[in-house]
Design a protein around this motif. Sequence first.
Motif, short mmCIF file in Angstrom:
data_model
loop_
_atom_site.label_atom_id
_atom_site.label_comp_id
_atom_site.label_asym_id
_atom_site.label_seq_id
_atom_site.Cartn_x
_atom_site.Cartn_y
_atom_site.Cartn_z
N GLN A 184 1.40 9.26 10.39
CA GLN A 184 0.58 8.05 10.39
C GLN A 184 1.30 6.91 11.09
O GLN A 184 0.69 6.14 11.84
CB GLN A 184 0.23 7.64 8.95
CG GLN A 184 -0.72 8.57 8.26
CD GLN A 184 -0.83 8.27 6.78
OE1 GLN A 184 0.16 7.99 6.10
NE2 GLN A 184 -2.06 8.33 6.26
N LEU A 185 2.59 6.82 10.86
CA LEU A 185 3.41 5.80 11.51
C LEU A 185 3.35 5.99 13.03
O LEU A 185 3.14 5.02 13.78
CB LEU A 185 4.85 5.95 11.01
CG LEU A 185 5.73 4.74 11.06
CD1 LEU A 185 5.36 3.77 9.96
CD2 LEU A 185 7.17 5.18 10.88
N GLN A 186 3.53 7.22 13.48
CA GLN A 186 3.50 7.52 14.91
C GLN A 186 2.14 7.17 15.52
O GLN A 186 2.07 6.63 16.61
CB GLN A 186 3.80 9.01 15.15
CG GLN A 186 5.21 9.42 14.82
CD GLN A 186 6.22 8.99 15.87
OE1 GLN A 186 5.97 8.12 16.69
NE2 GLN A 186 7.37 9.63 15.84
N GLN A 187 1.06 7.50 14.80
CA GLN A 187 -0.29 7.19 15.29
C GLN A 187 -0.49 5.69 15.43
O GLN A 187 -1.06 5.22 16.41
CB GLN A 187 -1.35 7.80 14.37
CG GLN A 187 -1.53 9.29 14.55
CD GLN A 187 -1.93 9.65 15.96
OE1 GLN A 187 -1.14 10.24 16.71
NE2 GLN A 187 -3.13 9.29 16.36
N GLY A 188 -0.04 4.94 14.44
CA GLY A 188 -0.16 3.49 14.49
C GLY A 188 0.62 2.89 15.65
O GLY A 188 0.13 2.01 16.37
N PHE B 49 5.11 -4.49 10.74
CA PHE B 49 5.15 -4.79 9.31
C PHE B 49 3.74 -4.80 8.72
O PHE B 49 3.54 -4.38 7.58
CB PHE B 49 5.87 -6.12 9.05
CG PHE B 49 7.31 -6.13 9.49
CD1 PHE B 49 8.08 -4.97 9.46
CD2 PHE B 49 7.91 -7.29 9.95
CE1 PHE B 49 9.42 -4.97 9.87
CE2 PHE B 49 9.24 -7.32 10.36
CZ PHE B 49 9.99 -6.16 10.31
N LEU B 50 2.78 -5.28 9.49
CA LEU B 50 1.38 -5.24 9.03
C LEU B 50 0.91 -3.79 8.92
O LEU B 50 0.24 -3.42 7.95
CB LEU B 50 0.47 -6.00 10.00
CG LEU B 50 0.60 -7.52 9.99
CD1 LEU B 50 -0.23 -8.12 11.11
CD2 LEU B 50 0.19 -8.09 8.64
N LEU B 51 1.27 -2.98 9.89
CA LEU B 51 0.89 -1.57 9.90
C LEU B 51 1.36 -0.86 8.64
O LEU B 51 0.61 -0.11 8.03
CB LEU B 51 1.47 -0.88 11.15
CG LEU B 51 1.35 0.65 11.22
CD1 LEU B 51 -0.10 1.06 11.43
CD2 LEU B 51 2.23 1.20 12.33
N GLU C 288 13.17 4.56 6.16
CA GLU C 288 14.32 4.28 7.04
C GLU C 288 13.86 3.55 8.31
O GLU C 288 14.57 2.68 8.81
CB GLU C 288 15.03 5.57 7.42
CG GLU C 288 15.71 6.26 6.25
CD GLU C 288 16.25 7.63 6.62
OE1 GLU C 288 17.46 7.85 6.39
OE2 GLU C 288 15.49 8.47 7.14
N VAL C 289 12.69 3.90 8.80
CA VAL C 289 12.14 3.24 9.99
C VAL C 289 11.84 1.78 9.66
O VAL C 289 12.14 0.88 10.44
CB VAL C 289 10.87 3.96 10.52
CG1 VAL C 289 10.31 3.24 11.73
CG2 VAL C 289 11.18 5.42 10.85
N ILE C 290 11.29 1.55 8.48
CA ILE C 290 10.98 0.18 8.06
C ILE C 290 12.26 -0.64 7.94
O ILE C 290 12.34 -1.78 8.42
CB ILE C 290 10.19 0.18 6.74
CG1 ILE C 290 8.81 0.80 6.97
CG2 ILE C 290 10.08 -1.23 6.16
CD1 ILE C 290 8.04 1.15 5.71
N LYS D 28 0.83 -1.20 0.00
CA LYS D 28 0.00 0.00 0.00
C LYS D 28 0.87 1.26 0.00
O LYS D 28 2.08 1.18 0.11
CB LYS D 28 -0.95 -0.02 1.19
CG LYS D 28 -0.28 -0.01 2.56
CD LYS D 28 -1.32 -0.16 3.66
CE LYS D 28 -0.67 -0.06 5.02
NZ LYS D 28 -1.60 -0.27 6.10
N GLU D 29 0.22 2.41 -0.14
CA GLU D 29 0.93 3.70 -0.14
C GLU D 29 1.79 3.82 1.12
O GLU D 29 1.35 3.45 2.21
CB GLU D 29 -0.08 4.85 -0.14
CG GLU D 29 -0.65 5.15 -1.50
CD GLU D 29 0.39 5.72 -2.45
OE1 GLU D 29 1.10 6.66 -2.09
OE2 GLU D 29 0.48 5.17 -3.56
#
Length: 127
Positions: free
Chosen positions: A9-13, A99-101, A62-64, A2-3
Amino acid sequence: MKEPLTTEQLQQGLKHYRRIARQDMLRAPETPHPDAFLRHAESRREVYMALGTYAEAHASDEVIEHALELYRQLPFVTGTPEHEHPDIKGRENALENFFLLVGLDPKTRREARSKRPSLATDAPAQG
């Protein structure tokens, strides 16, 4: 895939996952192995906090990549009794949730998983 997620968004997740881990920490006494369940939840929460901190100064990709490297370093504990190695299992679970997030390609996760060391020898796993 996905996009790509924005940093926000990463922080919220990650914040959402931290809340779930915190709730699990609170309900640990109600489980068959309270100490292991608590440690598992604490380990997950620590990973989410560390990834959130890393995300404050790095781009999503980079976080991924950082999360994939952490995942590659985890020893395999698959097949051990549920209550054994809660720290490792908690970190593994947290990274797989992450990774799912982010919608990581399953092939990329499998490739990283194949590089993980064995618990007994700490040598890189082949495959």
